[in-house]
Design an enzyme around this catalytic site. Structure first.
Site, short mmCIF file in Angstrom:
data_model
loop_
_atom_site.label_atom_id
_atom_site.label_comp_id
_atom_site.label_asym_id
_atom_site.label_seq_id
_atom_site.Cartn_x
_atom_site.Cartn_y
_atom_site.Cartn_z
N ASP A 170 -17.94 3.00 10.61
CA ASP A 170 -18.00 2.44 11.97
C ASP A 170 -18.99 3.26 12.81
O ASP A 170 -19.78 2.70 13.57
CB ASP A 170 -16.60 2.46 12.60
CG ASP A 170 -15.57 1.86 11.66
OD1 ASP A 170 -15.70 0.68 11.33
OD2 ASP A 170 -14.65 2.59 11.22
N HIS A 226 -9.43 2.20 12.17
CA HIS A 226 -10.49 1.48 11.46
C HIS A 226 -10.05 0.02 11.35
O HIS A 226 -9.50 -0.41 10.33
CB HIS A 226 -10.74 2.08 10.07
CG HIS A 226 -11.68 1.21 9.27
ND1 HIS A 226 -13.01 1.05 9.59
CD2 HIS A 226 -11.48 0.41 8.19
CE1 HIS A 226 -13.58 0.22 8.75
NE2 HIS A 226 -12.67 -0.19 7.89
N ASN A 282 -7.96 0.34 2.74
CA ASN A 282 -7.34 -0.18 3.96
C ASN A 282 -5.87 -0.57 3.79
O ASN A 282 -5.48 -0.96 2.71
CB ASN A 282 -8.12 -1.42 4.44
CG ASN A 282 -9.40 -1.00 5.13
OD1 ASN A 282 -9.42 -0.04 5.88
ND2 ASN A 282 -10.47 -1.74 4.88
N ASN A 293 0.82 -1.21 0.00
CA ASN A 293 0.00 0.00 0.00
C ASN A 293 0.85 1.26 0.00
O ASN A 293 0.45 2.29 -0.56
CB ASN A 293 -1.01 -0.04 1.15
CG ASN A 293 -2.22 -0.85 0.75
OD1 ASN A 293 -2.93 -0.49 -0.17
ND2 ASN A 293 -2.40 -1.99 1.39
P1 NAD Z 1 -12.19 -3.44 -5.14
O1 NAD Z 1 -11.11 -4.47 -5.14
O2 NAD Z 1 -13.54 -3.78 -5.64
O3 NAD Z 1 -11.69 -2.16 -5.92
C1 NAD Z 1 -10.46 -1.58 -5.73
C2 NAD Z 1 -10.07 -0.90 -7.01
O4 NAD Z 1 -8.85 -0.19 -6.78
C3 NAD Z 1 -9.81 -1.87 -8.17
O5 NAD Z 1 -10.60 -1.49 -9.29
C4 NAD Z 1 -8.31 -1.69 -8.44
O6 NAD Z 1 -8.00 -1.83 -9.82
C5 NAD Z 1 -8.10 -0.27 -7.96
N1 NAD Z 1 -6.70 0.06 -7.67
C6 NAD Z 1 -5.72 -0.73 -7.15
N2 NAD Z 1 -4.57 -0.08 -7.09
C7 NAD Z 1 -4.80 1.17 -7.56
C8 NAD Z 1 -3.98 2.31 -7.77
N3 NAD Z 1 -2.68 2.29 -7.49
N4 NAD Z 1 -4.55 3.41 -8.29
C9 NAD Z 1 -5.85 3.45 -8.61
N5 NAD Z 1 -6.68 2.38 -8.44
C10 NAD Z 1 -6.15 1.26 -7.93
O7 NAD Z 1 -12.26 -2.94 -3.62
P2 NAD Z 1 -13.43 -2.13 -2.91
O8 NAD Z 1 -14.41 -3.10 -2.36
O9 NAD Z 1 -13.89 -1.04 -3.79
O10 NAD Z 1 -12.65 -1.55 -1.62
C11 NAD Z 1 -11.63 -0.61 -1.78
C12 NAD Z 1 -10.89 -0.43 -0.48
O11 NAD Z 1 -11.73 0.13 0.54
C13 NAD Z 1 -10.34 -1.72 0.13
O12 NAD Z 1 -9.05 -1.45 0.64
C14 NAD Z 1 -11.30 -1.99 1.28
O13 NAD Z 1 -10.70 -2.78 2.29
C15 NAD Z 1 -11.55 -0.59 1.75
N6 NAD Z 1 -12.72 -0.39 2.61
C16 NAD Z 1 -12.60 0.53 3.61
C17 NAD Z 1 -13.66 0.78 4.43
C18 NAD Z 1 -13.57 1.79 5.54
O14 NAD Z 1 -14.53 1.88 6.31
N7 NAD Z 1 -12.50 2.56 5.70
C19 NAD Z 1 -14.88 0.09 4.23
C20 NAD Z 1 -14.97 -0.82 3.19
C21 NAD Z 1 -13.88 -1.06 2.37
C1 LMR Z 2 -15.26 -2.69 6.44
O1 LMR Z 2 -15.17 -2.16 7.55
O2 LMR Z 2 -16.35 -3.07 5.97
C2 LMR Z 2 -14.00 -2.95 5.64
O3 LMR Z 2 -12.97 -2.13 6.10
C3 LMR Z 2 -13.64 -4.39 5.66
C4 LMR Z 2 -12.48 -4.71 4.76
O4 LMR Z 2 -11.55 -5.39 5.24
O5 LMR Z 2 -12.48 -4.31 3.58
#
Ligand code: NAD
Ligand code: LMR
Length: 329
Positions: free
Chosen positions: A160, A188, A132, A106
């Site tokens: 959250d 988170h 994340n 990351n």
């Molecule tokens: P996903 O895998 O469906 O989509 C991620 C996208 O990011 C993909 O299309 C991928 O090609 C793209 N990507 C990867 N590297 C990249 C880069 N360098 N530049 C631009 N794009 C890039 O995932 P998602 O379900 O959309 O989730 C995305 C992120 O959000 C994950 O890390 C997930 O864990 C996180 N998330 C965080 C929370 C929170 O509450 N903070 C909640 C849910 C998910």
């Molecule tokens: C969530 O809180 O739903 C996500 O951060 C979980 C995850 O690992 O993508």
């Protein structure tokens, strides 16, 4: 009056959160129903075609507020003149990957994106990291952007916060709109601490209303903290629509303010308040006004809360030390 469109950059635009997010940004749910936007979608080269498909659908909605869409795999282009940057794309944990490997992978995404924001974004840029591990990815991006005020880098704990409101409303048989002043502290992650000791249910103290420490310790806190994993287990994919909704809530509140008598939770750089080491990006209770946020001060932290805040903050310190060791800070 014609308003100048706000430039909004979304990374990971072809992912599942991206798909749940973009249509709502374009229909006014990020900044307001009267604020036109221009979208910049950043994706990796292999996913640019999918992002183009989403852009075709956005066109087909004929959203009056949407004044343009640009798709790119170049961070310098994506963040050029951006006012709001939603960093959603991240490297997910693969099988057999250690935490250090995940942080390093990351770092390879958030460090160059932070630098591109530093060099290209508008002066008023506001950054929300969703990908994340969100708090530490935000720290990496912030460290790579020394010319941007540190407080503009935030991490998402609003999901959250919303989850906790919903669980508390269920337990007390109240409406979600009756719940105020709930706080998410820390990371988170599963160590986060949802705090109801200062929360109110229809104007009454939530902890006193519930008056059930066993429910608090054994049900409420684990349900909220492990909700992300429970959704992955049930859906076979991580939360998407609720995560997108929380990202919209986070930015909308930051820009337009918290309602009178309430606060929200945001992952923000600590100023040392509540014993959280300065500089860590940790979740706090905040009020927002005039496009800026402030940590709610003066809350009494009891022993139950203190231990839980400290253990989540300890995890954040360890993540910071790990990325520092990798040369990412
Ligand atoms: P996903 O895998 O469906 O989509 C991620 C996208 O990011 C993909 O299309 C991928 O090609 C793209 N990507 C990867 N590297 C990249 C880069 N360098 N530049 C631009 N794009 C890039 O995932 P998602 O379900 O959309 O989730 C995305 C992120 O959000 C994950 O890390 C997930 O864990 C996180 N998330 C965080 C929370 C929170 O509450 N903070 C909640 C849910 C998910
Ligand atoms: C969530 O809180 O739903 C996500 O951060 C979980 C995850 O690992 O993508």
């Amino acid at each position: 009056m014609t308003r100048t469109p706000v430039n909004v950059t979304v990374t990971g635009a072809a992912g599942q959160i991206g798909y749940a997010l973009l249509f709502r940004i374009a229909s006014g749910h990020l900044l307001g129903a009267d604020v036109p936007v221009k979208l910049r979608l950043l994706e990796i080269p292999q996913a640019v075609k999918a992002a183009e498909g989403t852009a075709m659908e956005l066109d087909d909605c004929a959203f009056p507020l949407l004044r343009g869409i640009e798709i790119t795999d170049d961070a310098e282009v994506a963040f050029d003149g951006t006012n709001v940057a939603l960093l959603v794309g991240a490297r997910p944990r693969a099988k057999g990957m250690e935490r250090g490997d995940l942080l390093e992978a990351n770092g390879g995404i958030f460090k160059p994106q932070g630098k591109a924001i530093n060099d290209r974004a508008a002066d008023d840029v506001r950054v929300l990291v969703v990908g994340n591990p969100a708090n530490t990815n935000a720290l990496i991006a912030q460290a790579a952007a020394p010319d941007v005020p540190a407080e503009r880098f935030t991490a998402m704990t609003r999901l959250d916060h919303n989850r906790a409101i919903s669980q508390l409303a269920k337990k007390t048989g109240s409406a979600v709109s009756d719940i105020r002043k709930l706080t998410i502290w820390g990371n988170h992650s599963a160590t986060q601490y949802p705090d109801i000791f200062h929360a109110e249910v229809a104007g009454k103290n939530a902890a006193e209303t519930v008056s059930d420490e066993q429910w608090l310790a054994d049900e409420f806190i684990p349900t909220v903290a492990k909700r992300g994993a429970a959704i992955i287990d049930a859906r076979g994919a991580s939360s998407a629509a609720s995560a997108a909704n929380a990202a919209l809530d986070h930015v909308f509140t930051w820009v337009n303010g918290t309602p009178e008598g309430d606060w929200t939770s945001m992952g923000i750089p600590s100023d040392g308040s509540y014993g959280v080491p300065e500089g860590l990006i940790s979740s706090f209770p905040v009020t927002c006004a005039g496009g800026a946020y402030e940590i709610v001060q003066g809350l009494e932290i009891n022993d139950f809360s203190r231990g839980r805040i400290d253990s989540s903050v300890k995890e954040l310190s360890e993540e910071r030390d790990a990325v520092r060791g990798l040369g990412l800070l």
